[in-house]
Design a protein around this motif. Sequence first.
Motif, PDB file in Angstrom:
ATOM      1  N   UNK A 187     -27.119  37.938  35.856  1.00 13.88           N
ATOM      2  CA  UNK A 187     -26.181  39.044  36.012  1.00 13.88           C
ATOM      3  C   UNK A 187     -26.874  40.121  36.831  1.00 13.88           C
ATOM      4  N   UNK A 188     -26.213  40.553  37.885  1.00 12.79           N
ATOM      5  CA  UNK A 188     -26.742  41.631  38.720  1.00 12.79           C
ATOM      6  C   UNK A 188     -26.229  42.934  38.131  1.00 12.79           C
ATOM      7  N   UNK A 189     -27.157  43.842  37.864  1.00 13.06           N
ATOM      8  CA  UNK A 189     -26.778  45.113  37.256  1.00 13.06           C
ATOM      9  C   UNK A 189     -27.658  46.231  37.793  1.00 13.06           C
ATOM     10  N   UNK A 190     -27.322  47.433  37.428  1.00 11.06           N
ATOM     11  CA  UNK A 190     -28.116  48.600  37.810  1.00 11.06           C
ATOM     12  C   UNK A 190     -29.018  48.992  36.644  1.00 11.06           C
ATOM     13  N   UNK A 191     -29.999  49.811  36.926  1.00  2.21           N
ATOM     14  CA  UNK A 191     -30.907  50.276  35.877  1.00  2.21           C
ATOM     15  C   UNK A 191     -30.150  50.975  34.758  1.00  2.21           C
TER      16      UNK A 191
ATOM     17  N   UNK B   4     -34.230  32.853  41.536  1.00  2.56           N
ATOM     18  CA  UNK B   4     -33.939  32.917  40.099  1.00  2.56           C
ATOM     19  C   UNK B   4     -33.142  31.700  39.617  1.00  2.56           C
ATOM     20  N   UNK B   5     -32.894  30.743  40.518  1.00  2.00           N
ATOM     21  CA  UNK B   5     -32.252  29.503  40.114  1.00  2.00           C
ATOM     22  C   UNK B   5     -30.786  29.367  40.452  1.00  2.00           C
ATOM     23  N   UNK B   6     -30.232  30.296  41.211  1.00  2.00           N
ATOM     24  CA  UNK B   6     -28.829  30.175  41.604  1.00  2.00           C
ATOM     25  C   UNK B   6     -28.708  29.050  42.632  1.00  2.00           C
ATOM     26  N   UNK B   7     -27.816  28.115  42.335  1.00  2.00           N
ATOM     27  CA  UNK B   7     -27.510  27.017  43.249  1.00  2.00           C
ATOM     28  C   UNK B   7     -26.009  27.026  43.505  1.00  2.00           C
ATOM     29  N   UNK B   8     -25.534  26.075  44.277  1.00  2.00           N
ATOM     30  CA  UNK B   8     -24.118  26.022  44.636  1.00  2.00           C
ATOM     31  C   UNK B   8     -23.234  26.096  43.385  1.00  2.00           C
ATOM     32  N   UNK B   9     -22.339  27.062  43.406  1.00  2.00           N
ATOM     33  CA  UNK B   9     -21.347  27.301  42.365  1.00  2.00           C
ATOM     34  C   UNK B   9     -21.923  27.779  41.028  1.00  2.00           C
ATOM     35  N   UNK B  10     -23.187  28.206  40.999  1.00  2.00           N
ATOM     36  CA  UNK B  10     -23.726  28.830  39.789  1.00  2.00           C
ATOM     37  C   UNK B  10     -22.974  30.132  39.534  1.00  2.00           C
ATOM     38  N   UNK B  11     -22.501  30.336  38.312  1.00  2.00           N
ATOM     39  CA  UNK B  11     -21.836  31.607  38.021  1.00  2.00           C
ATOM     40  C   UNK B  11     -22.859  32.749  37.984  1.00  2.00           C
ATOM     41  N   UNK B  12     -22.532  33.827  38.676  1.00  2.00           N
ATOM     42  CA  UNK B  12     -23.388  35.014  38.720  1.00  2.00           C
ATOM     43  C   UNK B  12     -22.504  36.226  38.461  1.00  2.00           C
ATOM     44  N   UNK B  13     -22.859  37.015  37.454  1.00  4.98           N
ATOM     45  CA  UNK B  13     -22.082  38.194  37.119  1.00  4.98           C
ATOM     46  C   UNK B  13     -22.536  39.423  37.867  1.00  4.98           C
ATOM     47  N   UNK B  14     -21.598  40.331  38.062  1.00  4.60           N
ATOM     48  CA  UNK B  14     -21.925  41.673  38.566  1.00  4.60           C
ATOM     49  C   UNK B  14     -21.438  42.644  37.510  1.00  4.60           C
ATOM     50  N   UNK B  15     -22.382  43.430  36.990  1.00  2.48           N
ATOM     51  CA  UNK B  15     -22.061  44.404  35.955  1.00  2.48           C
ATOM     52  C   UNK B  15     -22.601  45.758  36.403  1.00  2.48           C
TER      53      UNK B  15
ATOM     54  N   UNK C 265     -23.616  34.331  49.604  1.00  5.35           N
ATOM     55  CA  UNK C 265     -24.667  33.841  50.496  1.00  5.35           C
ATOM     56  C   UNK C 265     -25.635  32.909  49.770  1.00  5.35           C
ATOM     57  N   UNK C 266     -25.817  33.130  48.479  1.00 11.87           N
ATOM     58  CA  UNK C 266     -26.729  32.281  47.703  1.00 11.87           C
ATOM     59  C   UNK C 266     -26.056  30.975  47.270  1.00 11.87           C
ATOM     60  N   UNK C 267     -24.739  30.894  47.453  1.00 12.31           N
ATOM     61  CA  UNK C 267     -24.000  29.714  47.029  1.00 12.31           C
ATOM     62  C   UNK C 267     -23.356  29.867  45.668  1.00 12.31           C
ATOM     63  N   UNK C 268     -23.601  30.992  45.018  1.00 10.24           N
ATOM     64  CA  UNK C 268     -23.095  31.212  43.672  1.00 10.24           C
ATOM     65  C   UNK C 268     -21.617  31.531  43.625  1.00 10.24           C
ATOM     66  N   UNK C 269     -21.109  31.610  42.409  1.00 12.62           N
ATOM     67  CA  UNK C 269     -19.716  31.973  42.149  1.00 12.62           C
ATOM     68  C   UNK C 269     -19.695  33.319  41.429  1.00 12.62           C
ATOM     69  N   UNK C 270     -18.860  34.206  41.885  1.00 13.83           N
ATOM     70  CA  UNK C 270     -18.790  35.591  41.419  1.00 13.83           C
ATOM     71  C   UNK C 270     -18.032  35.722  40.102  1.00 13.83           C
ATOM     72  N   UNK C 271     -18.660  36.411  39.136  1.00  9.82           N
ATOM     73  CA  UNK C 271     -17.992  36.754  37.882  1.00  9.82           C
ATOM     74  C   UNK C 271     -17.935  38.282  37.795  1.00  9.82           C
ATOM     75  N   UNK C 272     -16.754  38.873  37.921  1.00  8.22           N
ATOM     76  CA  UNK C 272     -16.653  40.327  37.781  1.00  8.22           C
ATOM     77  C   UNK C 272     -16.739  40.711  36.303  1.00  8.22           C
ATOM     78  N   UNK C 273     -17.602  41.652  36.000  1.00 12.34           N
ATOM     79  CA  UNK C 273     -17.774  42.142  34.626  1.00 12.34           C
ATOM     80  C   UNK C 273     -17.546  43.648  34.646  1.00 12.34           C
ATOM     81  N   UNK C 274     -16.396  44.071  34.192  1.00 11.99           N
ATOM     82  CA  UNK C 274     -16.075  45.484  34.226  1.00 11.99           C
ATOM     83  C   UNK C 274     -16.918  46.237  33.206  1.00 11.99           C
ATOM     84  N   UNK C 275     -17.401  47.403  33.589  1.00 19.44           N
ATOM     85  CA  UNK C 275     -18.258  48.189  32.696  1.00 19.44           C
ATOM     86  C   UNK C 275     -17.504  48.722  31.487  1.00 19.44           C
TER      87      UNK C 275
END
Length: 118
Positions: free
Chosen positions: A98-102, A42-53, A69-79
């Motif tokens: 952004x990684x999220x659930x259904x 999906x285009x994540x490279x070293x230090x790409x910001x990636x959210x978890x929601x 593991x993908x090289x990205x940087x974690x952005x915590x997104x509280x629900x």
Amino acid sequence: MFERQVALTPNSTAVVDDEGRKMTFAELNEACDILADNLILKGVVRESPVGIYMERCVDYVIAFIAIFKSGGAYIPLDVSYPDVLLEDIFADAKPACVITSSSMRERLQGKHLKLTKY
């Protein structure tokens, strides 16, 4: 450190959530590798910001490790964040995805993001 632990204790329990779902280190590592590969596609490279929601659960742990593991940087997104705050974070951080659930995906629709369903 995580990879070393996987090698040392692949069949030991690595994570358990409130609902009793368990994963061994080997299972967790495999799930993380699959998601990390998906993030890279999906285009994540070293230090790409990636959210978890998503709510805290086993999938959250998988997402967290996969981002690194993908090289990205974690952005915590509280629900509990209000939409205005989420939009400000997205505007500032410009996450690669952004990684999220259904169940949480609907709330993020229309915010011009690449959503990765897990």
